[in-house]
Design a protein around this motif. Sequence first.
Motif, PDB file in Angstrom:
ATOM      1  N   ASP A   1      -3.737  -6.727  -2.369  1.00  0.00           N
ATOM      2  CA  ASP A   1      -5.068  -6.179  -3.014  1.00  0.00           C
ATOM      3  C   ASP A   1      -5.152  -4.672  -3.229  1.00  0.00           C
ATOM      4  O   ASP A   1      -5.888  -3.970  -3.822  1.00  0.00           O
ATOM      5  N   LEU A   2      -3.966  -4.036  -2.520  1.00  0.00           N
ATOM      6  CA  LEU A   2      -4.036  -2.403  -2.488  1.00  0.00           C
ATOM      7  C   LEU A   2      -2.964  -1.856  -3.401  1.00  0.00           C
ATOM      8  O   LEU A   2      -2.873  -0.943  -3.654  1.00  0.00           O
ATOM      9  N   ALA A   3      -2.110  -2.920  -3.982  1.00  0.00           N
ATOM     10  CA  ALA A   3      -0.971  -2.441  -4.903  1.00  0.00           C
ATOM     11  C   ALA A   3      -1.444  -1.656  -6.049  1.00  0.00           C
ATOM     12  O   ALA A   3      -2.565  -2.310  -6.879  1.00  0.00           O
ATOM     13  N   PRO A   4      -1.263  -0.448  -6.178  1.00  0.00           N
ATOM     14  CA  PRO A   4      -1.646   0.469  -7.554  1.00  0.00           C
ATOM     15  C   PRO A   4      -1.232  -0.516  -8.933  1.00  0.00           C
ATOM     16  O   PRO A   4      -1.820  -0.478  -9.888  1.00  0.00           O
ATOM     17  N   ASN A   5       0.109  -1.260  -8.779  1.00  0.00           N
ATOM     18  CA  ASN A   5       0.523  -1.887  -9.820  1.00  0.00           C
ATOM     19  C   ASN A   5       1.267  -2.993  -9.358  1.00  0.00           C
ATOM     20  O   ASN A   5       2.718  -3.028  -9.108  1.00  0.00           O
TER      21      ASN A   5
ATOM     22  N   ASP B   1       0.609  -1.318   0.088  1.00  0.00           N
ATOM     23  CA  ASP B   1       0.042  -0.033   0.037  1.00  0.00           C
ATOM     24  C   ASP B   1       0.910   1.070   0.029  1.00  0.00           C
ATOM     25  O   ASP B   1       0.299   2.217   0.130  1.00  0.00           O
ATOM     26  N   ARG B   2       2.247   1.073  -0.485  1.00  0.00           N
ATOM     27  CA  ARG B   2       3.178   2.281  -0.294  1.00  0.00           C
ATOM     28  C   ARG B   2       4.232   1.830  -1.398  1.00  0.00           C
ATOM     29  O   ARG B   2       4.365   0.539  -1.569  1.00  0.00           O
TER      30      ARG B   2
ATOM     31  N   LYS C   1      -0.528  -7.044   1.491  1.00  0.00           N
ATOM     32  CA  LYS C   1      -1.467  -6.077   1.190  1.00  0.00           C
ATOM     33  C   LYS C   1      -1.519  -6.071  -0.638  1.00  0.00           C
ATOM     34  O   LYS C   1      -1.671  -4.933  -1.097  1.00  0.00           O
TER      35      LYS C   1
ATOM     36  N   GLN D   1       4.674  -4.412 -11.090  1.00  0.00           N
ATOM     37  CA  GLN D   1       6.024  -3.506 -11.126  1.00  0.00           C
ATOM     38  C   GLN D   1       6.162  -3.642  -9.677  1.00  0.00           C
ATOM     39  O   GLN D   1       7.639  -3.887  -9.345  1.00  0.00           O
TER      40      GLN D   1
END
Length: 357
Positions: free
Chosen positions: A153-157, A123-124, A151, A160
């Motif tokens: 499920d929270l990964a923007p990409n 998530d960061r 997390k 990568q």
Amino acid sequence: MPDELLPFGWDERVAALFAGLDVPGAVPGRVSRVDRGSCLVVTDDGVVRASPFGAVARQAGLSGVPATGDWVAVLGGGGDDTGVVAILPRRSAISRKDPDEQVTAEQVLAANLDVVAVVCALDRPVGQNRIERMLAAAWESGAAPAVVLTKADLAPNLGQAVAEAQAAAGGVDVVVTSAVAGDGIDDVRALLRPSRTLALLGPSGAGKSSLVNRLVGDEVQPTGAVREADARGRHTTTARRLVPVPGGGVLLDTPGLRSLPLWDAGSGVAAAFDDVEDVALGCRFRDCRHEQEPGCAVRAAVDGGGLDGRRVESYHKLLLELDALEVRRDEQARRAQGRRGSKLLSEVERLEGRRDR
Ligand SMILES: Nc1nc2c(ncn2[C@@H]2O[C@H](COP(=O)(O)OP(=O)(O)OP(=O)(O)O)[C@@H](O)[C@H]2O)c(=O)[nH]1
Ligand SMILES: [Mg+2]
Ligand SMILES: [Zn+2]
């Protein structure tokens, strides 16, 4: 066979070590948690609070301070005067330099680990340097290192982020998990076996306790929301704690690490950066610092795209940190020597003074 200790990792190796001790009346146990003046020890008769500093420990000549995960011998049956009387030899231990700037001393975070999992939340942004630092300490511990991404499920990409983590992991297995979706939990479970201990290390809010709960199948550890603005945790877990897992194996949940200054981790750094070290074998000078020296294979590899410049720089920083630590330890040793010397001198003067009188 102490049944209560089986879920905490008791096995024949520990049994043999304990049998080799000669402390009449002492029982074996594993340190589950360390507090300021005492620790909680799991024994066959339940959990007892025992002091490594009291009269019982002193009388037994206990040397050293127990860490979470240590196998110990306890005397006293749980009363106020219950003491730790022996620490069994450690199979592995993860350490850092005491984070207090004024102190040059080792701090053992945990002992007798089989796997040290570097936990990193998605998530960061992926902190590659932090993964490398933690892997160096993990390699140094003598346990097998692993990287656990949480997390997912929270990964923007996700793709990568995983690639970045893999680049920092240098061949160490990277497991991708989501405690919310249940992904990858079995991959973490696969790192466990009966009598194996897996420690989760990482910053606050990374999802270590959530992973523990998911693996245990129960809310055994409290978890806490991260700050909205920067996804930083609130230091929900406050003490290291051993948690047995149904089906076998022991987890060590730890409070979020604010920092992990390295302690004596030369071979750990070498293992974490074996790709860089391999290339460095081709440098013209054996003591090449990969800065301005002619014939530097590392710089050539960075220029040619064979090595990541960021990774080489991270490697350098850790080596410099270890150099600085070495200097501080030398200074400390010299000061101690000086103190011993002047004490000796005043003792000699005292004796001479007496003789003159
Ligand atoms: N979306 C999502 N949230 C998660 C996941 N894992 C943990 N969280 C959340 O992240 C927050 C922090 O989780 P914790 O398990 O308390 O983190 P920790 O690493 O134990 O933190 P400290 O105890 O402070 O070191 C909680 O709000 C969790 O619900 C996940 O896989 N997905
Ligand atoms: Mg926690
Ligand atoms: Zn070089």
